[in-house]
Scaffold this active site. Sequence first.
Site, short mmCIF file in Angstrom:
data_model
loop_
_atom_site.label_atom_id
_atom_site.label_comp_id
_atom_site.label_asym_id
_atom_site.label_seq_id
_atom_site.Cartn_x
_atom_site.Cartn_y
_atom_site.Cartn_z
N GLY A 297 -50.62 -4.37 2.58
CA GLY A 297 -49.67 -3.76 3.46
C GLY A 297 -50.27 -4.69 4.86
CB CYS A 298 -48.37 -4.72 7.81
SG CYS A 298 -47.68 -3.04 8.39
#
Lengths: 343, 343, 343, 343
Positions: A151-152
């Site tokens: 994920g970011c």
Amino acid sequence: MDKKIRVAIFGASGYAGEELLRLLLRHPMAEIVAVTSRKNAGEPVSSVFPRFTGLKLHFVEPDVQKISAICDAAILALPHGLATEYAVPLLEAGVKVFDISADFRLRSTAKYKEYYKVDHPAPQLLSRAVYGLPERYREELKRCDLVACAGCYPTSSILPTAPLLAAKLVKPTNVVVCSCSGVTGAGRKVDLPYIFPECNESLKAYGVVGHRHLPEIEQEMAVAAGVPEMKINFIPHLAPMNRCINSTILLDAEEGCTLEKVGEALEKAYGNEEFIRILPAKRPADTKYVFMTNCCEIGYNFDAHTNKVIITSVIDNLTKGAAGQAIQCMNIRFGIDEGAGLR
Amino acid sequence: MDKKIRVAIFGASGYAGEELLRLLLRHPMAEIVAVTSRKNAGEPVSSVFPRFTGLKLHFVEPDVQKISAICDAAILALPHGLATEYAVPLLEAGVKVFDISADFRLRSTAKYKEYYKVDHPAPQLLSRAVYGLPERYREELKRCDLVACAGCYPTSSILPTAPLLAAKLVKPTNVVVCSCSGVTGAGRKVDLPYIFPECNESLKAYGVVGHRHLPEIEQEMAVAAGVPEMKINFIPHLAPMNRCINSTILLDAEEGCTLEKVGEALEKAYGNEEFIRILPAKRPADTKYVFMTNCCEIGYNFDAHTNKVIITSVIDNLTKGAAGQAIQCMNIRFGIDEGAGLR
Amino acid sequence: MDKKIRVAIFGASGYAGEELLRLLLRHPMAEIVAVTSRKNAGEPVSSVFPRFTGLKLHFVEPDVQKISAICDAAILALPHGLATEYAVPLLEAGVKVFDISADFRLRSTAKYKEYYKVDHPAPQLLSRAVYGLPERYREELKRCDLVACAGCYPTSSILPTAPLLAAKLVKPTNVVVCSCSGVTGAGRKVDLPYIFPECNESLKAYGVVGHRHLPEIEQEMAVAAGVPEMKINFIPHLAPMNRCINSTILLDAEEGCTLEKVGEALEKAYGNEEFIRILPAKRPADTKYVFMTNCCEIGYNFDAHTNKVIITSVIDNLTKGAAGQAIQCMNIRFGIDEGAGLR
Amino acid sequence: MDKKIRVAIFGASGYAGEELLRLLLRHPMAEIVAVTSRKNAGEPVSSVFPRFTGLKLHFVEPDVQKISAICDAAILALPHGLATEYAVPLLEAGVKVFDISADFRLRSTAKYKEYYKVDHPAPQLLSRAVYGLPERYREELKRCDLVACAGCYPTSSILPTAPLLAAKLVKPTNVVVCSCSGVTGAGRKVDLPYIFPECNESLKAYGVVGHRHLPEIEQEMAVAAGVPEMKINFIPHLAPMNRCINSTILLDAEEGCTLEKVGEALEKAYGNEEFIRILPAKRPADTKYVFMTNCCEIGYNFDAHTNKVIITSVIDNLTKGAAGQAIQCMNIRFGIDEGAGLR
């Protein structure tokens, strides 16, 4: 590899999809063979993303059977849950799957249920999935079929802290991650909080307790620290900008930890990485220097007064935090130049 | 009070000066009698701030003798050090001084020297100064002559934490304040890092270790907690917006602390305050709701998983964080409606 | 006037409604007696506009009978068409109506049909309506019951050009109005083009041909010029900011026209107006100087090389372009200080 | 061409220099052999542009003799006047010169003096210079030594209008160009009007009469129209964004002109151009779709009511408006793929 990697993008009508298109269109060793969108099937890609006006490419129905016959790799830019529905038949058809959703990131089905409020849709696949953070799992990525792209927020948090936890320079307790994200982090979501006048001149925390990226960060930090479990605080904020994330991270120093040792540990871990940039000691990272790049820029400092290591780490949420990372993983998996299409 | 308060603004050519003008021009019980600027003396105020085109007001030389003869109150929007040079003769002339600089905020001359790199220019005045945070020092403000208006970051950090520290709901150790400020927080400074293309799409930490607002925050938190000293982490960031600050604060909960008790302590402390807004539990604050107002908006949450109280606190850095606060202090000192000119 | 004006706001859940609330809450001679919203009836105003958290005011159903019994003035912040549905019974009940919609601005029902694609819902009222632009129709506003408040783009365009057309300094032909508006100009509309990432770093024209504000501008320019009809070009753009409009206007100079004469005509028309600011010759207007004010700032220049007068004119679209203008009209109609609540 | 083009960048410390670096570093057929900056000579490029941290490249003194010995092409990102000082000896040494400044754009030395207030520093070179707008002067660019790269505003204005003027679809009189530029258009200039709080929420015209890009636009429009001289209105504005320009252009239609004919003329002129995108009729251009690309996007419309053709044209001011254009010209001159490094 002689032939180009044939890539299908599933669920390409959001910002991650747009970034995948931008990057893959100039990738020298990959070609896009299908771009799916149930809502926009039949329409040209440019009808959804006018910047691609002139491009001869249409959205198609997400027909797995047809598409798996013509592609080597599928990148899934779908909501969690739905991603699994496509991953299962794609894997069965022999396609390599690079999933940008959260479906295969958590190793614990219990955590998945706790944070996503549903049973995991395909627990049998979890052991096959590799966490898609190349600088941490490059070897595993070379030979897996299912990549759970990081994920970011996790990418920006795990990369700088993992080497420090692993080297026992910092404690696995009392970790604080305070992040600010641009608005594309919310996706291409049409909702009141995201219209311009609501976001501009606004900075606010959200998901202060129990954000869905929390267990993912905790899992990977614990792996790095070599402990069974970690509990941290992760506090995301929305900032008035389009792209990028800044994560400021506070870590309790272990005895003997110094600024120099922190720098050395980061250099040792990432000195040869093309997409990680360690800043000179004490200089904070700045989101603008990674804007529209696949880089993670890391600054580090030491606060003797509270005995904490303070990290600043920035990425572009759509590139290194999503599309770029998926492509980097794909390049590794197919044995081509890791940075192809990403420079 | 029959007559209007006659106010002089010293050093009015920056953003705090502009905000003082904006607020005082509509203050029903105050009038501006002098606006000084060495650089712009003789020029109309509108030459520096075109929004006041048409206003009949000129900058004058900062001649303390002349100005002290015609004013009741002086608000100093000057750099630290210089502020003292004016405060001394103004006080001698019987003028009430409201200093927006940092000169009289720290009670310890040693801390002043540590953080400002010079000896304190007038240590004899420190005992006369009252910290200009009305919600914490209202009684003292009613009868003092020298007000050291609280800084912007400190205001946003001290207001929400002081009642929790005082009530022993949270520990005075391991406090983390992570703040984001709009660019006016840097003043009207003409320097490369502050030009538009450098700030836009940029979010970055700065002053990660040893920011000048740190000892001020530590001092006032320690007062609230009833401990001799506190050491905290304060990490400011620059965000691409004009005004406002968001401070996200992590506090270790004391045994027995609950979300409800946190809410009660905040309500008890500030339930009757005109310029503090306690949000419903769990709702984070948002800078846009205090933009161009004198309010501090406070959100609170409890993270059972790490046993931390998490506060979000927002103010407008130029209003509650500077000009508005000075006027609020002035209103209190002169015994008039505390919110005059600030609604 | 001894008692306060009792004001009802109809359709208060958009940005114009929010601005009306902001202004009326500090209006010294008006009080809000009802705020309607069909969708939010029963909810506190702060549920829609969190900046009013703490305010004791709830949305109510738009029950004209009930509300007309308790108010002197109704301000309609409703879509066109719907505004008329409320205006008719409110007028019958003796309430003064200040309509922010476009329903009563055009004197020609044919033009209304051409641009709004429906028959005018109450043509019999058109002769009673006065165009709500105080600096042009102050006398008429003093005694009318139905005010068609001028639109935002029209306000910025008509104010600076009317005196020049009237004085025959410029020709009533070949007029070009090129305007840029902040995103609140689109209303609080939840639609893809208005989310932050779509608006930020974006500047684009829209409604290039046949925007609905065009006939309104043409009508009022023609009145000023004393000609039966004018045809102009009006080109609006969306700019990445929250508020304000800049209109740059090109006018063909009549023989004998000079820069000085343009300045004199503007001064003569507006020299005594509180809410119009004529800039020194050649200095262009800047939206930031009217942000959150009721002012229209006008710059003028003369291009000898093409023999054109070039005007730049800025307003805040929500204040002088909507809510502030409605209040200014209301103040005039009720014979109180015209600038009350607007300074 | 076997070997890479060896490129020297003169005056690389501004935004155009940074964009040249960004583009040339990924150019497959060019290599940077020198980057000059008198102020920063000896420092790594990353000290001025931290986004290039890690890059092994230092600024050097602008020693023409040394540098001309090792380069094939020189790109000048210098102020006007200074550019000529370098161009002269570089040309003598046989280096191909691509000048981003205005020094060689105007064919008339009288116009140069009128707008730049000094005599042209090297009038003898003017006849050798080719105007660096590839879509208009491709053949000439293939064999010239001195390229006067087109300015940013001129590029956005000339490209869409030239084919219409040439086809006599519009008149060469009464042309209005109304442009909005992002703040990098002002260069990396450290001056009060360009700091973030002065630009944000601000939109304003400047250079309303006699902007320096005016004679350049007039010259090239006249060439296209086949008339000796044109006089137009060009009005630039500063908008709160980093990059890009939108030009909205109003043109008086000639008899017989229709929307279709306009579209056909544009298609005919640019249908095969890689870097020009003609939008479907009536759709306005949007700066965000050319952000960080070398494209010019053109929208067109016809206003029957005033008989005008209305063009909207957007470019990225730093790419197609400066660095990208210079590289495109260089590619043409050296006979390589015109789009190399620009996709």
